[in-house]
Design an enzyme around this catalytic site. Structure first.
Site, PDB file in Angstrom:
ATOM      1  N   SER A  81       8.448   3.322  32.240  1.00  0.00           N
ATOM      2  CA  SER A  81       8.354   4.649  31.639  1.00  0.00           C
ATOM      3  C   SER A  81       8.427   4.543  30.111  1.00  0.00           C
ATOM      4  CB  SER A  81       9.495   5.534  32.181  1.00  0.00           C
ATOM      5  OG  SER A  81       9.422   6.824  31.648  1.00  0.00           O
ATOM      6  N   LYS A 114      14.682   7.432  29.323  1.00  0.00           N
ATOM      7  CA  LYS A 114      13.676   7.404  30.408  1.00  0.00           C
ATOM      8  C   LYS A 114      14.279   7.368  31.823  1.00  0.00           C
ATOM      9  CE  LYS A 114      10.616   7.995  28.655  1.00  0.00           C
ATOM     10  NZ  LYS A 114      10.385   9.225  27.825  1.00  0.00           N
ATOM     11  N   HIS A 148      21.856  10.056  24.563  1.00  0.00           N
ATOM     12  CA  HIS A 148      21.648   8.678  25.027  1.00  0.00           C
ATOM     13  C   HIS A 148      22.747   7.764  24.472  1.00  0.00           C
ATOM     14  CE1 HIS A 148      17.737   9.494  26.657  1.00  0.00           C
ATOM     15  NE2 HIS A 148      17.080   9.534  25.516  1.00  0.00           N
TER      16      HIS A 148
HETATM   17  S1  PPS Z   1      13.756  10.635  27.442  1.00  0.00           S
HETATM   18  O1  PPS Z   1      12.626  10.451  26.458  1.00  0.00           O
HETATM   19  O2  PPS Z   1      14.688   9.520  27.391  1.00  0.00           O
HETATM   20  O3  PPS Z   1      14.410  11.921  27.300  1.00  0.00           O
HETATM   21  O4  PPS Z   1      13.014  10.581  28.865  1.00  0.00           O
HETATM   22  P1  PPS Z   1      13.651  11.097  30.239  1.00  0.00           P
HETATM   23  O5  PPS Z   1      13.497  12.554  30.330  1.00  0.00           O
HETATM   24  O6  PPS Z   1      15.010  10.513  30.407  1.00  0.00           O
HETATM   25  O7  PPS Z   1      12.719  10.368  31.317  1.00  0.00           O
HETATM   26  C1  PPS Z   1      11.355  10.638  31.414  1.00  0.00           C
HETATM   27  C2  PPS Z   1      10.950  10.266  32.828  1.00  0.00           C
HETATM   28  O8  PPS Z   1      11.470  11.268  33.736  1.00  0.00           O
HETATM   29  C3  PPS Z   1      10.390  11.765  34.493  1.00  0.00           C
HETATM   30  N1  PPS Z   1      10.638  13.166  34.924  1.00  0.00           N
HETATM   31  C4  PPS Z   1      10.625  13.548  36.219  1.00  0.00           C
HETATM   32  N2  PPS Z   1      10.493  12.845  37.357  1.00  0.00           N
HETATM   33  C5  PPS Z   1      10.500  13.541  38.532  1.00  0.00           C
HETATM   34  N3  PPS Z   1      10.650  14.882  38.603  1.00  0.00           N
HETATM   35  C6  PPS Z   1      10.797  15.631  37.481  1.00  0.00           C
HETATM   36  N4  PPS Z   1      10.923  16.955  37.588  1.00  0.00           N
HETATM   37  C7  PPS Z   1      10.800  14.954  36.217  1.00  0.00           C
HETATM   38  N5  PPS Z   1      10.923  15.355  34.922  1.00  0.00           N
HETATM   39  C8  PPS Z   1      10.813  14.246  34.153  1.00  0.00           C
HETATM   40  C9  PPS Z   1       9.196  11.647  33.556  1.00  0.00           C
HETATM   41  O9  PPS Z   1       7.985  11.807  34.232  1.00  0.00           O
HETATM   42  C10 PPS Z   1       9.439  10.256  33.007  1.00  0.00           C
HETATM   43  O10 PPS Z   1       9.190   9.237  33.972  1.00  0.00           O
HETATM   44  P2  PPS Z   1       7.778   8.499  34.161  1.00  0.00           P
HETATM   45  O11 PPS Z   1       8.069   7.371  35.120  1.00  0.00           O
HETATM   46  O12 PPS Z   1       7.334   7.991  32.831  1.00  0.00           O
HETATM   47  O13 PPS Z   1       6.854   9.512  34.747  1.00  0.00           O
END
Ligand code: PPS
Length: 297
Positions: free
Chosen positions: A131, A46, A101
């Site tokens: 998240s 996340k 991860h």
């Molecule tokens: S995972 O399941 O571990 O692979 O998740 P991960 O991709 O690491 O994290 C998911 C969060 O990243 C946010 N996200 C973004 N934020 C801003 N801009 C872009 N383009 C973007 N893409 C993914 C996603 O919304 C999750 O955060 P939260 O706070 O839940 O919205």
């Protein structure tokens, strides 16, 4: 309380999603052959993995950028430890792009001596926790914990996917002199995506035209990624996510923890994490208006 065994298994001291990996596969990664051209996006869950996967795919695959190829992002930048589609990584063409991860000590040994590149993205841990909380409602492969405080205590005890956030970040930052590694913060990507894309492309030795950089920034924006079916492939994700319960790209902002954590919860969080966090080479942002800055190593 331990994570439910229905959803997680513990192997070599780390928690893994039961349906998506096996202990044998995790063990096999120790000897997994690393190529100098390999690129890894490594994160605590996340923290911006999908976002960085998208940026890598846009940098390396022109067909992704100009929309001429319809390949799922998870096929472009697959998971190392969660090889859910049983891809033959050993015979995958170079350059291979992976997401992971894994804590540093479970990564393939070959990473230590080679020239493979690692991009490590860290996010402020309160937003990571929030998240994760919403993601566990959406994911069919994670235990849904209704009570935020219970999840918070598990997070603070390292009893979640990714283990203890502090151990993960410390473990990887400790390798900064031994690996070809770029550290980025989710919050700096959020503040200035163009600079972050340039940092990534410079690190990868890719020289991109201004137009291509702008195109990547546009296609890696939160709104565009939400609409990109290669990112949100229904086929790939329906087995993992219950999309009626929410969306993976949920809010994509900094400081959302303030909307859910009470003052007491935030203080409890700080009391467990603050001392070790002060020693980390990052100045984390806790609010969308904070300015991210790397502390000198
Ligand atoms: S995972 O399941 O571990 O692979 O998740 P991960 O991709 O690491 O994290 C998911 C969060 O990243 C946010 N996200 C973004 N934020 C801003 N801009 C872009 N383009 C973007 N893409 C993914 C996603 O919304 C999750 O955060 P939260 O706070 O839940 O919205």
């Amino acid at each position: 309380m331990e994570p439910s065994e229905k959803y997680m298994f513990k192997h070599k001291g780390s928690y893994f999603v039961r349906d998506l990996a096996t202990p044998e596969h995790i063990d096999s990664l120790e000897e997994f052959e690393i190529r100098d051209s390999d690129v890894f996006v490594v994160t605590f869950p996340k923290s911006g993995t999908l976002w960085t996967q998208q940026i890598l795919s846009l940098i390396y695959h022109e067909g992704h950028r100009n929309g001429t190829e319809d390949t799922d992002l998870h096929d472009r930048v697959p998971w190392l430890e969660y090889n859910v589609f049983n891809k033959d990584y050993a015979n995958w063409p170079s350059p291979r792009l992976f997401a992971s991860h894994l804590p540093y000590h479970l990564m393939p040994k070959g990473l230590r001596n080679g020239k493979a590149k690692v991009i490590y993205v860290a996010r402020n841990p309160k937003d990571v926790l929030v998240s994760y909380y919403y993601f566990s409602k959406l994911s069919l492969k994670h235990e849904e914990i209704e009570d935020f405080e219970i999840l918070m205590e598990r997070f603070l005890a390292g009893k979640v996917q990714g283990d203890l956030w502090l151990d993960h970040v410390e473990g990887w930052t400790a390798q900064r002199d031994h690996l070809d590694i770029l550290f980025l913060m989710y919050e700096e990507m959020k503040k200035d995506l163009k600079s972050s894309v340039l940092k990534i492309s410079n690190f990868l030795g890719k020289s991109l035209t201004e137009k291509i950089v702008d195109d990547i920034v546009d296609k890696a924006s939160f709104d565009k990624m939400r609409m990109d079916h290669r990112v949100n492939s229904k086929d790939a994700s329906s087995a993992i996510l219950d999309q009626s319960k929410g969306i993976f790209l949920r809010k994509g902002t900094t400081g959302d923890w303030k909307n859910i954590m009470t003052v007491a919860q935030s203080e409890r969080f700080d009391s467990v994490f603050r001392k070790r966090m002060e020693k980390l080479p990052f100045k984390f942002c806790w609010d969308i208006n904070d300015v991210p800055r790397e502390k000198p190593f």
